[in-house]
Design an enzyme around this catalytic site. Structure first.
Site, short mmCIF file in Angstrom:
data_model
loop_
_atom_site.label_atom_id
_atom_site.label_comp_id
_atom_site.label_asym_id
_atom_site.label_seq_id
_atom_site.Cartn_x
_atom_site.Cartn_y
_atom_site.Cartn_z
CG ASP A 180 0.98 7.98 3.98
OD1 ASP A 180 1.02 9.39 3.87
OD2 ASP A 180 0.73 7.28 4.54
CG ASP A 217 -5.94 -1.58 9.02
OD1 ASP A 217 -5.58 -0.83 9.66
OD2 ASP A 217 -6.00 -2.33 7.94
CG HIS A 245 -3.43 1.14 8.41
ND1 HIS A 245 -4.55 0.96 8.05
CD2 HIS A 245 -3.07 2.74 8.08
CE1 HIS A 245 -5.08 2.18 7.80
NE2 HIS A 245 -4.27 2.96 7.56
CD GLU A 265 -3.14 -1.80 4.81
OE1 GLU A 265 -3.76 -1.77 5.90
OE2 GLU A 265 -3.56 -0.73 3.85
#
Length: 212
Positions: free
Chosen positions: A72, A141, A143, A148
């Site tokens: 990313d 979380d 991801h 997400e």
């Protein structure tokens, strides 16, 4: 699925680095047969990269015939910004090994057409023969990259708006100033990651996370 639990960050970093080293060495890459490696950024893989640099300096591994594709990059952050993933990868890994800069691929978050940039990235991965091994850290979380929770399992490289929790978590890299954290990013999709393969054609993704 194989779950390896180690006592601390250093041991986990060394285990991951050894696995990557061994996979590349066993693959026996050459000028007409490159090993293609997917890579993450952030605090999680830093120790792993330091060990890989150590192995390279000791002559235990070469990245001459390795192609890399990073997961990313932030949208709109200048490439030279210290928190861009271009800067992270070059400062913490690439400039310390023998990889050809032309073989180190990172998404361009400043491309004029972001959708075309994402499509071109998928095409480059395909032209490289696909990812042999994808290394990834798991966010607080759950991801992977900037996918997400709730992201499609067949998603491909695309533009994503970052969740508030992700922006808050990344604020530590921007002086804890939320206003300085980019709100969008380019990211490989879950499907892109899961397409990674071993030479046996079995899917393989190396994920590691640390509870600090």
């Amino acid at each position: 699925m194989r779950l390896v639990i180690l006592d601390d960050y250093d041991l986990a970093s060394e285990w991951a680095a050894k696995y990557i080293r061994n996979r590349i060495v066993q693959f026996k890459p050459s000028a007409d047969r490159f090993f293609t490696l997917g890579l993450p950024t952030g605090s999680t893989p830093y120790g792993c990269y330091q060990k890989l640099i150590e192995y390279y300096r000791h002559g235990d591994i070469s990245f001459k015939y390795v192609k890399t594709f990073n997961m990313d990059e932030y949208v709109g952050l200048p490439r030279a910004h210290p928190e861009s993933y271009h800067s992270y990868m070059w400062n913490n890994f690439f400039k310390h090994i023998d990889i050809d800069p032309a073989n180190a691929h990172i998404l361009d978050g400043n491309a004029q057409n972001l959708e075309e940039e994402c499509q071109a990235y998928e095409q480059k991965i395909a032209e490289a023969g696909g990812i042999e091994l994808f290394v990834g850290g798991i966010g607080p979380d759950g991801h992977i990259a900037f996918n997400e929770p709730g992201s499609s399992l067949v998603s491909r490289t695309r533009v994503k708006t970052l969740a508030k929790d992700t922006i808050v978590a990344n604020a530590r890299f921007f002086g804890n100033d939320l206003s300085k954290v980019p709100t969008m990013a380019l990211t490989v999709g879950v499907g892109t990651v899961m397409d990674a393969k071993e030479s046996t054609s079995q899917q393989f993704v190396l994920l590691f996370s640390f509870l600090l």
